[in-house]
Design a protein around this motif. Structure first.
Motif, PDB file in Angstrom:
ATOM      1  N   SER A   1     -11.117   2.755  -8.470  1.00  0.00           N
ATOM      2  CA  SER A   1     -10.308   1.468  -8.261  1.00  0.00           C
ATOM      3  C   SER A   1      -9.315   1.754  -7.031  1.00  0.00           C
ATOM      4  O   SER A   1      -8.606   0.669  -6.416  1.00  0.00           O
ATOM      5  CB  SER A   1      -9.639   1.201  -9.517  1.00  0.00           C
ATOM      6  OG  SER A   1      -8.438   2.210  -9.970  1.00  0.00           O
ATOM      7  N   LEU A   2      -8.939   2.911  -6.951  1.00  0.00           N
ATOM      8  CA  LEU A   2      -8.121   3.179  -5.638  1.00  0.00           C
ATOM      9  C   LEU A   2      -8.626   3.408  -4.185  1.00  0.00           C
ATOM     10  O   LEU A   2      -8.039   3.126  -3.236  1.00  0.00           O
ATOM     11  CB  LEU A   2      -7.291   4.573  -5.801  1.00  0.00           C
ATOM     12  CG  LEU A   2      -6.382   4.642  -7.269  1.00  0.00           C
ATOM     13  CD1 LEU A   2      -5.688   6.211  -7.376  1.00  0.00           C
ATOM     14  CD2 LEU A   2      -5.376   3.662  -6.907  1.00  0.00           C
ATOM     15  N   SER A   3     -10.045   3.715  -4.481  1.00  0.00           N
ATOM     16  CA  SER A   3     -10.617   4.085  -2.952  1.00  0.00           C
ATOM     17  C   SER A   3     -11.899   3.151  -2.732  1.00  0.00           C
ATOM     18  O   SER A   3     -12.852   3.541  -1.988  1.00  0.00           O
ATOM     19  CB  SER A   3     -10.938   5.584  -2.706  1.00  0.00           C
ATOM     20  OG  SER A   3     -11.893   5.901  -3.897  1.00  0.00           O
TER      21      SER A   3
ATOM     22  N   GLY B   1       1.933   5.042  -8.360  1.00  0.00           N
ATOM     23  CA  GLY B   1       1.092   3.635  -8.093  1.00  0.00           C
ATOM     24  C   GLY B   1       1.445   3.318  -6.530  1.00  0.00           C
ATOM     25  O   GLY B   1       2.009   4.000  -5.717  1.00  0.00           O
ATOM     26  N   THR B   2       0.885   2.107  -6.294  1.00  0.00           N
ATOM     27  CA  THR B   2       0.979   1.619  -4.823  1.00  0.00           C
ATOM     28  C   THR B   2       1.392   0.224  -4.946  1.00  0.00           C
ATOM     29  O   THR B   2       1.320  -0.389  -5.884  1.00  0.00           O
ATOM     30  CB  THR B   2      -0.375   1.385  -4.284  1.00  0.00           C
ATOM     31  OG1 THR B   2      -1.434   0.494  -5.153  1.00  0.00           O
ATOM     32  CG2 THR B   2      -1.099   2.873  -4.152  1.00  0.00           C
ATOM     33  N   VAL B   3       2.386  -0.202  -3.847  1.00  0.00           N
ATOM     34  CA  VAL B   3       3.024  -1.430  -3.870  1.00  0.00           C
ATOM     35  C   VAL B   3       1.714  -2.186  -3.458  1.00  0.00           C
ATOM     36  O   VAL B   3       1.195  -2.531  -2.503  1.00  0.00           O
ATOM     37  CB  VAL B   3       3.936  -1.292  -2.782  1.00  0.00           C
ATOM     38  CG1 VAL B   3       4.700  -2.884  -2.335  1.00  0.00           C
ATOM     39  CG2 VAL B   3       5.143  -0.447  -3.028  1.00  0.00           C
ATOM     40  N   SER B   4       1.621  -3.572  -4.389  1.00  0.00           N
ATOM     41  CA  SER B   4       0.786  -4.638  -4.375  1.00  0.00           C
ATOM     42  C   SER B   4       1.602  -5.858  -4.054  1.00  0.00           C
ATOM     43  O   SER B   4       0.649  -6.912  -3.612  1.00  0.00           O
ATOM     44  CB  SER B   4      -0.001  -5.021  -5.494  1.00  0.00           C
ATOM     45  OG  SER B   4       0.869  -5.252  -6.640  1.00  0.00           O
TER      46      SER B   4
ATOM     47  N   GLY C   1       0.772  -1.112   0.037  1.00  0.00           N
ATOM     48  CA  GLY C   1       0.031   0.106  -0.071  1.00  0.00           C
ATOM     49  C   GLY C   1       0.999   1.385  -0.032  1.00  0.00           C
ATOM     50  O   GLY C   1       0.201   2.394  -0.278  1.00  0.00           O
ATOM     51  N   ASP C   2       2.104   1.209   0.202  1.00  0.00           N
ATOM     52  CA  ASP C   2       3.011   2.310   0.216  1.00  0.00           C
ATOM     53  C   ASP C   2       3.024   3.055  -1.174  1.00  0.00           C
ATOM     54  O   ASP C   2       2.777   2.388  -2.182  1.00  0.00           O
ATOM     55  CB  ASP C   2       4.618   2.022   0.195  1.00  0.00           C
ATOM     56  CG  ASP C   2       4.753   1.795   1.759  1.00  0.00           C
ATOM     57  OD1 ASP C   2       3.827   1.993   2.507  1.00  0.00           O
ATOM     58  OD2 ASP C   2       5.748   1.513   2.192  1.00  0.00           O
ATOM     59  N   GLY C   3       2.940   4.193  -1.382  1.00  0.00           N
ATOM     60  CA  GLY C   3       3.042   5.173  -2.530  1.00  0.00           C
ATOM     61  C   GLY C   3       4.204   5.118  -3.210  1.00  0.00           C
ATOM     62  O   GLY C   3       5.232   5.693  -2.484  1.00  0.00           O
ATOM     63  N   VAL C   4       4.496   4.757  -4.557  1.00  0.00           N
ATOM     64  CA  VAL C   4       5.762   4.918  -5.316  1.00  0.00           C
ATOM     65  C   VAL C   4       5.627   5.522  -6.464  1.00  0.00           C
ATOM     66  O   VAL C   4       4.431   5.828  -6.961  1.00  0.00           O
ATOM     67  CB  VAL C   4       6.554   3.536  -5.168  1.00  0.00           C
ATOM     68  CG1 VAL C   4       6.555   3.067  -3.784  1.00  0.00           C
ATOM     69  CG2 VAL C   4       5.402   2.665  -5.841  1.00  0.00           C
ATOM     70  N   ARG C   5       6.635   6.063  -6.908  1.00  0.00           N
ATOM     71  CA  ARG C   5       6.794   6.365  -8.439  1.00  0.00           C
ATOM     72  C   ARG C   5       7.757   5.614  -9.180  1.00  0.00           C
ATOM     73  O   ARG C   5       8.856   5.307  -8.988  1.00  0.00           O
ATOM     74  CB  ARG C   5       7.319   7.977  -8.518  1.00  0.00           C
ATOM     75  CG  ARG C   5       7.600   8.389 -10.008  1.00  0.00           C
ATOM     76  CD  ARG C   5       7.896   9.840  -9.969  1.00  0.00           C
ATOM     77  NE  ARG C   5       7.000  10.839  -9.769  1.00  0.00           N
ATOM     78  CZ  ARG C   5       6.005  11.281 -10.448  1.00  0.00           C
ATOM     79  NH1 ARG C   5       6.154  10.922 -11.682  1.00  0.00           N
ATOM     80  NH2 ARG C   5       5.026  12.166 -10.005  1.00  0.00           N
ATOM     81  N   VAL C   6       7.130   5.126 -10.485  1.00  0.00           N
ATOM     82  CA  VAL C   6       8.018   4.182 -11.249  1.00  0.00           C
ATOM     83  C   VAL C   6       8.804   5.004 -12.141  1.00  0.00           C
ATOM     84  O   VAL C   6       8.056   5.858 -12.979  1.00  0.00           O
ATOM     85  CB  VAL C   6       7.160   3.144 -12.002  1.00  0.00           C
ATOM     86  CG1 VAL C   6       7.876   2.421 -12.894  1.00  0.00           C
ATOM     87  CG2 VAL C   6       6.362   2.371 -11.223  1.00  0.00           C
ATOM     88  N   LEU C   7      10.068   5.273 -11.911  1.00  0.00           N
ATOM     89  CA  LEU C   7      10.770   6.177 -12.606  1.00  0.00           C
ATOM     90  C   LEU C   7      10.725   5.919 -14.282  1.00  0.00           C
ATOM     91  O   LEU C   7      10.747   7.114 -15.072  1.00  0.00           O
ATOM     92  CB  LEU C   7      12.181   6.174 -11.927  1.00  0.00           C
ATOM     93  CG  LEU C   7      12.307   6.840 -10.441  1.00  0.00           C
ATOM     94  CD1 LEU C   7      13.699   6.798 -10.311  1.00  0.00           C
ATOM     95  CD2 LEU C   7      11.768   8.009 -10.357  1.00  0.00           C
TER      96      LEU C   7
ATOM     97  N   TYR D   1       5.399  -6.291  -7.686  1.00  0.00           N
ATOM     98  CA  TYR D   1       4.425  -5.785  -8.611  1.00  0.00           C
ATOM     99  C   TYR D   1       3.866  -4.235  -7.946  1.00  0.00           C
ATOM    100  O   TYR D   1       4.044  -4.088  -6.914  1.00  0.00           O
ATOM    101  CB  TYR D   1       3.267  -6.514  -8.633  1.00  0.00           C
ATOM    102  CG  TYR D   1       3.362  -7.767  -9.369  1.00  0.00           C
ATOM    103  CD1 TYR D   1       3.035  -7.751 -11.109  1.00  0.00           C
ATOM    104  CD2 TYR D   1       3.989  -9.029  -8.910  1.00  0.00           C
ATOM    105  CE1 TYR D   1       3.438  -8.766 -11.715  1.00  0.00           C
ATOM    106  CE2 TYR D   1       4.066 -10.182  -9.786  1.00  0.00           C
ATOM    107  CZ  TYR D   1       3.710  -9.999 -11.366  1.00  0.00           C
ATOM    108  OH  TYR D   1       4.168 -11.013 -11.960  1.00  0.00           O
ATOM    109  N   VAL D   2       3.754  -3.440  -8.744  1.00  0.00           N
ATOM    110  CA  VAL D   2       3.007  -2.156  -8.690  1.00  0.00           C
ATOM    111  C   VAL D   2       1.694  -1.887  -9.211  1.00  0.00           C
ATOM    112  O   VAL D   2       1.654  -2.152 -10.550  1.00  0.00           O
ATOM    113  CB  VAL D   2       3.999  -1.062  -9.024  1.00  0.00           C
ATOM    114  CG1 VAL D   2       3.794   0.226  -8.710  1.00  0.00           C
ATOM    115  CG2 VAL D   2       5.360  -1.082  -8.061  1.00  0.00           C
TER     116      VAL D   2
END
Length: 799
Positions: free
Chosen positions: A717-719, A655-658, A643-649, A668-669
């Protein structure tokens, strides 16, 4: 620890406040007996227990130990084979109930509480639930035993009820037929037997036994012969009832006999817990903290507040002693806070060594002393014919005879009450002796000679209580390293004493005294100036930090704007180039078609290929490449959570860590509806979770964001909630709502969801199940079980 110091430093007042926070009498007794310890390990353990209790109260709320009764005498009676009475059994029950409540309170799921100093105490408690339940079942109150306590008691009380009914029936019959003979139409009791109040002149008309008469003699209380036997039977049953009750109490007592040790441990542990949580309550009242202890004689109190002063008015003091110097001489005007500072240091040492927290800033440090000596206040004694000086000196003589390197000595106005010259010399000699003995000493004085002594002697330091001459008010701040002025002339002048008298007084000062006072004045002025400059520098530093932060934000915004402009320019150039390439291809094809008959087709085709290669080179140089950026800060795989928020550079998407990283750092993100496998080195943590949808392109090559509906689906889909509530809807309303929710949940990759439709008539549930059977992405569904909502909920699992 000597009792005189405890009284002088008002340690007993702190203990009186501590007693008020204990719940049970045995806990209060432990509080009353609390004295400072001199064992380092014991002190550290007591402090840790207080801290752990404060932590538990902050996280789980308080707990009361009011049900703890002293059952030690009852345990002695059990030991010799005696039966316990109703009150004693109720005390045991109250103790066991409190033990059960404390045992439950002691359980925890928080790792922060795991292994604390109180866990062992809570774990040894034995609630003895079966025995306690039996006591509660049999004994209803201090005066009532339950009818169901035993079969015999139940039988006796049922028989007694029947006889009571028969007696009342007989008496009501007699009362109705002989109403004229009775003084009042009531049924009374005398000596535990039912009687009627008969007029004395009609005594012969109501045969029976006379039990009493009124004060005037006009009324006789007669037990009619018709109920004599019933009363006798009732009396016999009452005796039998008492025997049955004694048998019940004996049986309950016998059930407790095997658990005498457990009961004693419960009592002792609950008493100690009550004592510890009383210390925690006092700590929370004072907003106190745990001090660190050492064996080196080092004291460092940070923003300490004397606990007996008004918290809204007390000024915190910071004082240190024992590291660079072991003797502190405090000077300054009267009512400036010198004595309070002295008492604060002494009282903190005493309550700290007693295991209590001190009202000071976190990280304060105290030392373990074998003795604390204090000579504070007016010691004049008329009965002993001692003057103030004599009383103080008697006390000082006793201190000098007992003090050593593990002692803390506190002196208020040392050497006062006699000739100033002799008093100052005597004070210097006493302090020199204690200094040579390596005692930790703190003394207040008005003597200038002691200020000079502190300035010229290694290991001795001056301190003063700050005084504002402009307002004639003390600030109560303790300043270490600065000798204080008496400010007698300044105060007198502000109060209206004529200047010529003050000037005349200055002429009586010796030259060295005047020079020294001038030096102190100069030092004080420099200190005030430095303090103002320090505050100004701190303000400048804060302003620089704010400007630096704003500049960094501005540079980031400019970089983003520049990148966007380059991005847009490249897209526009690429579009133009693509149009040119399409036009050139079309033109060459037409030329080839026209020149096929002239035999120059091969040359034209070669030229066309050369032009296409050139265009391709330019296209490649202008194409938008996802240049992988280096993350600003590498991510620790162990700290990454679902669930941590990350940026795929590499993709420039949020996205969020799944899934958690594998051995090679792959995970997977989830980026909106897109789920991709990436390496942790390609990620950057975000402060807030946000997801960027993929860029949609139009036919002409311009960048265009997705439609409003696609943005809405991505947001949902996020909330998306793990359940949907359809209660209160009709079937026609519920099915579209359900269909829309299931689509969103499936796109959000939820493994399963809850559909709340309620029980009702079952029509809504049947409609939901019928609709679920039609959905291809639904793997299966079932009604909820106990704890999930039973038949009012359907659990849906996706493929």
């Amino acid at each position: 620890m000597n009792q005189k110091a405890l009284r002088t430093l008002e340690y007993d007042k702190i203990i009186a406040q501590l007693v008020e926070y204990a719940s049970c009498e045995s806990g209060k007794e432990l509080c009353r007996k609390l004295v400072p310890s001199i064992d380092y390990d014991e002190i550290v353990t007591a402090q840790r227990e207080t801290t752990d209790a404060v932590t538990r109260v902050r996280q789980k709320g308080g707990i009361s130990f009011g049900g703890v009764k002293d059952i030690r005498a009852s345990l002695k009676r059990l030991e010799v084979g005696s039966s316990l009475g109703i009150v004693e059994l109720l005390s045991v029950s109250a103790l066991l109930t409190t033990a059960a409540r404390a045992k439950s309170y002691g359980r925890h799921e928080d790792d922060q509480l795991s292994g604390d100093s109180l866990e062992q105490l809570f774990s040894v408690l034995e609630p003895l639930t079966p025995v306690n339940t039996e006591i509660k079942r049999c004994i209803l109150s201090e005066e009532e035993v339950s009818d169901d306590a035993s079969p015999g008691l139940h039988h006796v009380r049922r028989s007694m009820k029947n006889i009571h009914d028969k007696i009342h029936t007989q008496l009501n019959s007699i009362l109705n037929s002989n109403r004229t003979y009775l003084q009042d139409a009531v049924i009374t009791m005398r000596d535990g037997r039912y009687c009627l109040p008969v007029k004395s002149e009609h005594k012969s008309n109501v045969p029976g036994m006379v039990h009493d008469q009124s004060a005037t003699g006009s009324t006789l209380f007669i037990e009619p012969m018709a109920i004599l036997k019933l009363n006798n039977d009732l009396r016999a049953l009452e005796i039998q009832e008492q025997k049955e009750i004694e048998m019940v109490l004996a049986d309950l007592s016998n059930q407790l006999v095997p658990y005498q040790d457990e009961l004693l441990v419960d009592f002792q542990v609950l008493t100690k817990l009550d004592f510890i949580f009383a210390k925690a309550a006092l700590s929370r009242h004072y907003q106190a903290s745990e001090p660190r202890f050492n064996k080196k004689g080092v004291i460092h109190i940070k923003d300490g507040r004397h606990p007996l002063l008004d918290p809204s008015r007390v000024v915190p003091i910071t004082v240190h002693l024992g590291r660079d110097f072991d003797l502190l001489v405090v000077t300054g005007p009267n009512t400036g806070g010198k004595t309070v500072s002295l008492k604060t240091v002494g009282l903190f040492t005493l309550i700290g060594q007693a295991g209590l927290h001190i009202p000071a800033f976190d990280g304060s440090e105290l030392s373990v002393f074998d003795e604390v000596f204090a000579d504070i206040g007016d010691e004049q004694s008329i009965e002993q014919s001692l003057s103030t000086f004599s009383a103080h000196m008697t006390n000082i003589v006793q201190i000098l005879g007992q003090a050593d390197s593990r002692s803390l000595c506190l002196f208020d106005e040392l050497g006062a009450g006699t000739d100033p010259t002799e008093g100052a010399a005597l004070a210097i000699a006493i302090l020199s002796f204690l200094h040579n003995m390596k005692c930790r000493t703190m003394a207040t004085t008005h003597y200038s000679e002691l200020k000079v002594f502190a300035l010229t002697t290694p290991g001795v330091e001056n301190a003063c209580c700050e005084f504002n001459v402009e307002t004639l008010q003390p600030t109560y701040r303790l300043l270490i390293g600065v000798p204080g002025k008496s400010n007698a002339f300044a105060i007198s002048s502000k109060l209206g004493l004529p200047d010529y008298i003050i000037e005349d007084a200055k002429t009586h000062l010796e030259a060295k005294d005047e020079t020294f006072e001038d030096l102190l004045t100069h030092l004080e002025q420099n200190r005030v100036t430095i303090e103002k400059e320090r505050i100004q520098i701190e303000s400048y530093k804060m302003e620089v930090e704010q400007l630096k932060a704003r500049l960094t934000q501005k540079e980031e915004r400019l970089d983003e704007r520049r990148d966007k402009m380059i991005h847009d320019a490249r897209e526009e150039a690429q579009r133009i180039l693509r149009d040119a390439k399409d036009t050139a291809d079309q033109t060459i094809r037409q030329i080839n078609k026209l020149a096929s008959e002239s035999g120059v087709g091969k040359e034209l085709e070669a030229e066309r290929a050369r032009i296409r290669g050139k265009l391709k080179e330019v296209d490649s140089s202008l194409s938008l490449k996802n240049q992988a950026k280096e993350p600003q800060k590498s991510i620790d795989p162990k700290k990454l959570k679902l669930g941590d928020g990350v940026r795929v550079l590499s993709m420039n998407l949020n996205g969020t860590v799944s899934s958690l990283p594998g051995p090679k750092g792959d995970l997977y993100v989830q980026m909106g509806i897109l789920r991709s496998l990436v390496n942790i080195s390609d990620l950057e943590l975000l402060n807030e979770q946000s997801v960027s949808g993929p860029t949609l392109g139009s036919g002409n090559g311009r960048k265009k964001t997705g439609s409003g509906s696609s943005s809405t689906r991505m947001s949902k889909s996020l909330s998306i909630s793990p359940e949907v509530n359809l209660i209160g809807m009709t079937t026609d309303e519920a099915i579209p709502e359900l269909d829309k929710y299931l689509d969103d949940a499936y796109l959000a990759h939820l493994p399963q969801v809850r559909v709340v439709h309620g029980r009702g008539t079952g029509a809504l549930k049947n409609a939901v199940h019928k609709h679920l059977k039609k959905l291809k992405y639904v793997k299966d569904f079932r009604l909820g079980v106990f704890g999930e909502g039973d038949s009012g909920v359907t659990i849906v699992t996706f493929k």
